[in-house]
Motif scaffolding. Structure first.
Motif, PDB file in Angstrom:
ATOM      1  N   LEU A  29       0.798  -1.223   0.000  1.00 24.74           N
ATOM      2  CA  LEU A  29       0.000   0.000   0.000  1.00 24.74           C
ATOM      3  C   LEU A  29       0.826   1.266   0.000  1.00 24.74           C
ATOM      4  CD1 LEU A  29      -2.439  -1.817   0.255  1.00 24.74           C
ATOM      5  CD2 LEU A  29      -3.318  -0.309   2.033  1.00 24.74           C
ATOM      6  N   ALA A  30       2.027   1.223   0.537  1.00 25.18           N
ATOM      7  CA  ALA A  30       2.854   2.436   0.533  1.00 25.18           C
ATOM      8  C   ALA A  30       3.585   2.623  -0.789  1.00 25.18           C
ATOM      9  CB  ALA A  30       3.861   2.399   1.675  1.00 25.18           C
ATOM     10  N   LEU A  31       3.484   1.628  -1.686  1.00 27.32           N
ATOM     11  CA  LEU A  31       4.187   1.708  -2.963  1.00 27.32           C
ATOM     12  C   LEU A  31       3.445   2.641  -3.906  1.00 27.32           C
ATOM     13  CD1 LEU A  31       6.482   0.605  -4.771  1.00 27.32           C
ATOM     14  CD2 LEU A  31       4.899  -1.180  -5.509  1.00 27.32           C
ATOM     15  N   GLN A  32       4.129   3.715  -4.356  1.00 28.79           N
ATOM     16  CA  GLN A  32       3.524   4.675  -5.279  1.00 28.79           C
ATOM     17  C   GLN A  32       4.249   4.701  -6.614  1.00 28.79           C
ATOM     18  OE1 GLN A  32       2.975   8.557  -3.345  1.00 28.79           O
ATOM     19  NE2 GLN A  32       3.314   7.558  -1.380  1.00 28.79           N
ATOM     20  N   GLY A  33       5.175   3.786  -6.810  1.00 32.44           N
ATOM     21  CA  GLY A  33       5.986   3.814  -8.015  1.00 32.44           C
ATOM     22  C   GLY A  33       5.359   3.106  -9.199  1.00 32.44           C
ATOM     23  N   GLY A  34       4.170   2.524  -9.027  1.00 30.22           N
ATOM     24  CA  GLY A  34       3.550   1.765 -10.099  1.00 30.22           C
ATOM     25  C   GLY A  34       2.734   2.588 -11.068  1.00 30.22           C
ATOM     26  N   PHE A  35       2.599   3.877 -10.826  1.00 34.70           N
ATOM     27  CA  PHE A  35       1.821   4.735 -11.709  1.00 34.70           C
ATOM     28  C   PHE A  35       2.615   5.104 -12.960  1.00 34.70           C
ATOM     29  CE2 PHE A  35      -0.213   6.164  -7.568  1.00 34.70           C
ATOM     30  CZ  PHE A  35      -1.362   5.411  -7.764  1.00 34.70           C
ATOM     31  N   VAL A  36       1.891   5.271 -14.057  1.00 34.79           N
ATOM     32  CA  VAL A  36       2.494   5.793 -15.287  1.00 34.79           C
ATOM     33  C   VAL A  36       2.372   7.308 -15.226  1.00 34.79           C
ATOM     34  CG1 VAL A  36       2.448   5.788 -17.798  1.00 34.79           C
ATOM     35  CG2 VAL A  36       1.850   3.703 -16.527  1.00 34.79           C
ATOM     36  N   GLY A  37       3.506   7.992 -15.126  1.00 36.93           N
ATOM     37  CA  GLY A  37       3.512   9.413 -14.823  1.00 36.93           C
ATOM     38  C   GLY A  37       2.788  10.293 -15.820  1.00 36.93           C
ATOM     39  N   HIS A  38       2.902   9.990 -17.128  1.00 32.44           N
ATOM     40  CA  HIS A  38       2.285  10.860 -18.122  1.00 32.44           C
ATOM     41  C   HIS A  38       0.790  10.603 -18.276  1.00 32.44           C
ATOM     42  CE1 HIS A  38       3.159   7.266 -20.614  1.00 32.44           C
ATOM     43  NE2 HIS A  38       2.063   7.616 -21.246  1.00 32.44           N
ATOM     44  N   MET A  39       0.280   9.544 -17.627  1.00 35.95           N
ATOM     45  CA  MET A  39      -1.152   9.252 -17.655  1.00 35.95           C
ATOM     46  C   MET A  39      -1.852   9.947 -16.497  1.00 35.95           C
ATOM     47  SD  MET A  39      -0.985   5.193 -18.679  1.00 35.95           S
ATOM     48  CE  MET A  39      -2.627   4.883 -18.030  1.00 35.95           C
ATOM     49  N   THR A  40      -3.108  10.262 -16.682  1.00 33.74           N
ATOM     50  CA  THR A  40      -3.882  10.899 -15.609  1.00 33.74           C
ATOM     51  C   THR A  40      -4.177   9.881 -14.516  1.00 33.74           C
ATOM     52  OG1 THR A  40      -6.045  10.349 -16.544  1.00 33.74           O
ATOM     53  CG2 THR A  40      -4.987  12.388 -17.314  1.00 33.74           C
ATOM     54  N   GLY A  41      -4.607  10.396 -13.372  1.00 33.94           N
ATOM     55  CA  GLY A  41      -5.039   9.514 -12.298  1.00 33.94           C
ATOM     56  C   GLY A  41      -6.165   8.605 -12.752  1.00 33.94           C
ATOM     57  N   THR A  42      -7.091   9.160 -13.539  1.00 33.14           N
ATOM     58  CA  THR A  42      -8.214   8.376 -14.060  1.00 33.14           C
ATOM     59  C   THR A  42      -7.741   7.268 -14.988  1.00 33.14           C
ATOM     60  OG1 THR A  42      -9.623  10.348 -13.936  1.00 33.14           O
ATOM     61  CG2 THR A  42     -10.402   8.525 -15.296  1.00 33.14           C
ATOM     62  N   ASP A  43      -6.790   7.577 -15.860  1.00 31.23           N
ATOM     63  CA  ASP A  43      -6.286   6.574 -16.795  1.00 31.23           C
ATOM     64  C   ASP A  43      -5.513   5.474 -16.072  1.00 31.23           C
ATOM     65  OD1 ASP A  43      -7.431   7.759 -18.995  1.00 31.23           O
ATOM     66  OD2 ASP A  43      -5.637   8.936 -19.502  1.00 31.23           O
ATOM     67  N   ASN A  44      -4.768   5.843 -15.037  1.00 30.56           N
ATOM     68  CA  ASN A  44      -4.092   4.820 -14.236  1.00 30.56           C
ATOM     69  C   ASN A  44      -5.109   3.907 -13.569  1.00 30.56           C
ATOM     70  OD1 ASN A  44      -0.928   4.983 -13.727  1.00 30.56           O
ATOM     71  ND2 ASN A  44      -1.636   7.078 -14.092  1.00 30.56           N
ATOM     72  N   LEU A  45      -6.180   4.486 -13.064  1.00 29.89           N
ATOM     73  CA  LEU A  45      -7.246   3.688 -12.460  1.00 29.89           C
ATOM     74  C   LEU A  45      -7.877   2.761 -13.490  1.00 29.89           C
ATOM     75  CD1 LEU A  45      -9.237   2.887 -10.237  1.00 29.89           C
ATOM     76  CD2 LEU A  45     -10.590   4.925 -10.843  1.00 29.89           C
ATOM     77  N   ARG A  46      -8.112   3.266 -14.701  1.00 31.50           N
ATOM     78  CA  ARG A  46      -8.712   2.445 -15.749  1.00 31.50           C
ATOM     79  C   ARG A  46      -7.828   1.224 -16.050  1.00 31.50           C
ATOM     80  NH1 ARG A  46     -12.288   4.452 -19.344  1.00 31.50           N
ATOM     81  NH2 ARG A  46     -11.465   6.563 -18.991  1.00 31.50           N
ATOM     82  N   PHE A  47      -6.517   1.468 -16.128  1.00 32.21           N
ATOM     83  CA  PHE A  47      -5.571   0.387 -16.415  1.00 32.21           C
ATOM     84  C   PHE A  47      -5.594  -0.658 -15.303  1.00 32.21           C
ATOM     85  CE2 PHE A  47      -1.135  -1.220 -16.083  1.00 32.21           C
ATOM     86  CZ  PHE A  47      -1.085  -1.906 -17.294  1.00 32.21           C
ATOM     87  N   ILE A  48      -5.559  -0.205 -14.032  1.00 34.47           N
ATOM     88  CA  ILE A  48      -5.563  -1.117 -12.892  1.00 34.47           C
ATOM     89  C   ILE A  48      -6.886  -1.874 -12.818  1.00 34.47           C
ATOM     90  CG2 ILE A  48      -5.539  -1.208 -10.357  1.00 34.47           C
ATOM     91  CD1 ILE A  48      -3.501   1.131 -10.499  1.00 34.47           C
ATOM     92  N   SER A  49      -7.990  -1.208 -13.147  1.00 33.27           N
ATOM     93  CA  SER A  49      -9.300  -1.859 -13.127  1.00 33.27           C
ATOM     94  C   SER A  49      -9.354  -3.017 -14.108  1.00 33.27           C
ATOM     95  CB  SER A  49     -10.405  -0.844 -13.460  1.00 33.27           C
ATOM     96  OG  SER A  49     -10.487   0.156 -12.465  1.00 33.27           O
ATOM     97  N   ARG A  50      -8.721  -2.848 -15.265  1.00 28.99           N
ATOM     98  CA  ARG A  50      -8.694  -3.929 -16.255  1.00 28.99           C
ATOM     99  C   ARG A  50      -7.881  -5.114 -15.749  1.00 28.99           C
ATOM    100  NH1 ARG A  50      -7.516  -0.207 -21.653  1.00 28.99           N
ATOM    101  NH2 ARG A  50      -9.662   0.558 -21.935  1.00 28.99           N
ATOM    102  N   ILE A  51      -6.751  -4.826 -15.104  1.00 34.66           N
ATOM    103  CA  ILE A  51      -5.897  -5.899 -14.603  1.00 34.66           C
ATOM    104  C   ILE A  51      -6.623  -6.731 -13.549  1.00 34.66           C
ATOM    105  CG2 ILE A  51      -3.804  -6.386 -13.259  1.00 34.66           C
ATOM    106  CD1 ILE A  51      -2.509  -3.991 -14.618  1.00 34.66           C
ATOM    107  N   TYR A  52      -7.348  -6.040 -12.644  1.00 36.01           N
ATOM    108  CA  TYR A  52      -7.982  -6.737 -11.527  1.00 36.01           C
ATOM    109  C   TYR A  52      -9.472  -7.015 -11.762  1.00 36.01           C
ATOM    110  CZ  TYR A  52      -3.706  -6.039  -8.881  1.00 36.01           C
ATOM    111  OH  TYR A  52      -2.399  -6.073  -8.456  1.00 36.01           O
TER     112      TYR A  52
END
Length: 223
Positions: A72-95
């Protein structure tokens, strides 16, 4: 169940191989809350990454019969040039999480407002932490991994995420690592001590804390 079976982790350094984790074994079941105490550099974060699957052990194996979160403390998994919403969309697809439902949850939980639609590399560290915790709570895991839980945002938001993690999701399993035993005493029913690559697990937290006090005092410990 999450079971570690004789986990060893070795990193190569300029001075040769360095043993970080040495034959670590433990098992937690549904609802168990395991706190792992260790000084800085003891290998706590390495152990959490191995449990999550982000890193492979050098030898041994992790058996998982329930879903396990990322640290939970890991914040390095985000794609920096993507928005918060787009990162969420990507993670939602994975899980396999329904995106619209997750988005409404993250909007409310993170309190990022319009920043949720901005690139993550424009966020402050506190904003990234809010997004990370919000997304973690939006995905329904059986076991949450917590690496050095700390204050996120203001006092009100700090209380909000702790209430969600420890109360609303209080029936879930936890594996929490920290160098400070106050928070582990408060939330964990099992406590372990990690020192010199070895792990000792106690059902009685008082025994673990007494051992950790000896570690902090610089005493030689034999597991």
């Amino acid at each position: 169940m999450v079971e570690a079976k004789k986990i060893c982790k070795v990193y190569m350094t300029r001075k040769g191989p360095r043993d970080i984790l040495k034959n670590i074994s433990f098992c937690i079941h549904k609802g168990d809350k395991l706190g792992i105490l260790g000084c800085n550099g003891a290998g706590k974060s390495t152990l959490i990454r191995v449990i999550s699957g982000a890193e492979l052990p050098t030898s041994g194996e992790i058996e998982r019969t329930m879903s396990v979160s990322w640290p939970l403390a890991l914040q390095g998994g985000f794609v920096g040039h993507m928005t918060g919403t787009d990162n969420l969309r990507f993670i939602s697809r994975i899980y396999n999480v329904e995106f619209k439902q997750a988005l409404e949850y993250v909007k409310d939980f993170s309190e990022l407002g319009t920043y949720l639609y901005e690139p993550v590399n424009t966020y402050s560290s506190g904003m990234r932490a809010r997004l990370a915790f919000a997304i973690s709570m939006a995905v329904d895991f059986d076991c949450y991994l917590i690496d050095e839980i700390s204050a996120v945002g203001d006092k009100r938001f700090n209380k909000k995420y702790k209430d969600t993690l420890f109360n609303e999701k209080g029936d879930r399993s936890l594996i929490m690592v920290s160098h400070f035993y106050g928070v582990i005493q408060e939330y964990c029913n099992k406590v372990a001590v990690l020192d010199q690559g070895r792990l000792a697990v106690f059902d009685d937290p008082k025994e673990a804390i007494a051992l950790y006090d000896r570690v902090l005092a610089g005493q030689q410990i034999t597991f």
